[in-house]
Motif scaffolding. Structure first.
Motif, short mmCIF file in Angstrom:
data_model
loop_
_atom_site.label_atom_id
_atom_site.label_comp_id
_atom_site.label_asym_id
_atom_site.label_seq_id
_atom_site.Cartn_x
_atom_site.Cartn_y
_atom_site.Cartn_z
N SER A 56 0.92 -0.94 0.16
CA SER A 56 0.07 0.07 0.27
C SER A 56 0.56 1.23 0.35
O SER A 56 0.79 2.15 -0.65
N CYS A 60 1.58 4.20 -2.95
CA CYS A 60 1.31 5.52 -2.83
C CYS A 60 1.83 6.46 -3.13
O CYS A 60 2.26 7.98 -3.04
N PRO A 109 1.37 7.00 4.55
CA PRO A 109 2.22 7.95 3.49
C PRO A 109 2.25 9.32 3.59
O PRO A 109 1.24 10.16 2.68
N LEU A 114 6.18 10.98 0.74
CA LEU A 114 6.74 11.01 -0.46
C LEU A 114 8.11 11.31 -1.21
O LEU A 114 8.24 12.16 -1.14
N THR A 118 6.23 12.32 -7.01
CA THR A 118 4.97 11.66 -6.71
C THR A 118 3.79 12.57 -7.00
O THR A 118 3.85 14.00 -6.15
N ILE A 120 0.11 13.69 -5.98
CA ILE A 120 -0.61 13.57 -4.90
C ILE A 120 -1.66 14.92 -5.43
O ILE A 120 -1.82 15.39 -6.16
#
Length: 262
Positions: A56, A60, A109, A114, A118, A120
């Protein structure tokens, strides 16, 4: 010489037999014996919840190295949980130590964990930018502070995602400037006025309408009046000249329903 601190791990893994390590070993043995007698000894737990949580976190955008650093464990130990140790011909671990499980399951996360690339949710970044404009910061000034072109800055705020690295930059910029004077950072009086008018026309909330625990929540609404979401909120909106927010509209609608039913 091992860099591991003196204690039980150094006794077992590095063979150190100094007083500190030997004392830690004796304490471990004593506590283990007591737990076995009490029926509470649990040296291993199921690895599957740990493995699921690792996947998981990876989904993320967290790399295994970042997860290991956040959990305070070795990357190779997490790799063994996920895929095993190919050099030894072993598959994924079926059991792990309770301490490792607790350390991994405690990792969330967060923005700080991060990778910079990444993607978001942009809610917090967009709200911080809008709030700064609402108190007089021209968008060009903010773009310069982030080493961006003004056009790219506007595009960033309109996109459905934002880079985690850029979100961290905006968070830091917001922390520095939400209560600072734009004029002290090169903004002209005309630019400050234009920024405030633009934000007012767009209905952008100022810093005072957000708390740090709500500004990043996509489902949250700005607290314009101090009583938003109550029947009193509408009158405060009118008094201070701010457009009525959705929670206040919902409260007004709910207040009408008993009268309409009657």
């Amino acid at each position: 010489m091992s860099a591991r601190p003196h204690g039980y791990a150094r006794y077992r893994l590095d063979g150190c037999r100094c007083y500190t390590c030997a004392w830690a070993r004796s304490r471990y043995d004593e506590n283990r014996a007591k737990a076995i007698i009490a029926g509470t000894w649990q040296p291993w737990v199921d690895a599957e919840p740990v493995r699921a949580h690792l996947r998981s976190l990876q989904a993320c955008g967290m790399g295994l190295r970042a997860i290991a650093a956040a959990a305070g464990v070795g990357r190779s130990r997490l790799q063994a949980v996920l895929t095993g140790r190919p050099e030894r011909g072993t598959g994924p671990q079926k059991q792990v130590r309770p301490a490792l499980a607790a350390a991994v399951l405690a990792v969330d996360p967060t923005l700080d964990n991060l990778a910079p690339s990444t993607l978001i949710n942009p809610a917090g970044t967009r709200r911080r930018a809008h709030a700064l404009v609402a108190v007089g910061w021209p968008q060009q000034n903010l773009a310069t502070a982030l080493n961006m072109q003004p056009g790219n800055f506007g595009d960033m705020l309109a996109r459905p995602h934002v880079l985690a690295g850029r979100a961290r930059q905006m968070r830091e910029l917001y922390a520095e400037r939400w209560n600072a004077d734009p004029a002290a950072h090169g903004a002209t009086p005309a630019g400050i006025t234009r920024a405030r008018r633009h934000a007012a026309a767009k209905g952008w909330a100022p810093p005072g309408a957000w708390d740090e625990d709500t500004i990043d929540d996509p489902a949250a609404f700005p607290e314009w009046t101090g009583v938003c979401g109550t029947p009193q909120g509408r009158s405060v909106h009118r008094r201070i000249g701010i457009p009525e927010c959705q929670p206040c509209r919902d409260a007004r609608t709910a207040a009408r329903r008993p009268k309409e039913a009657a």
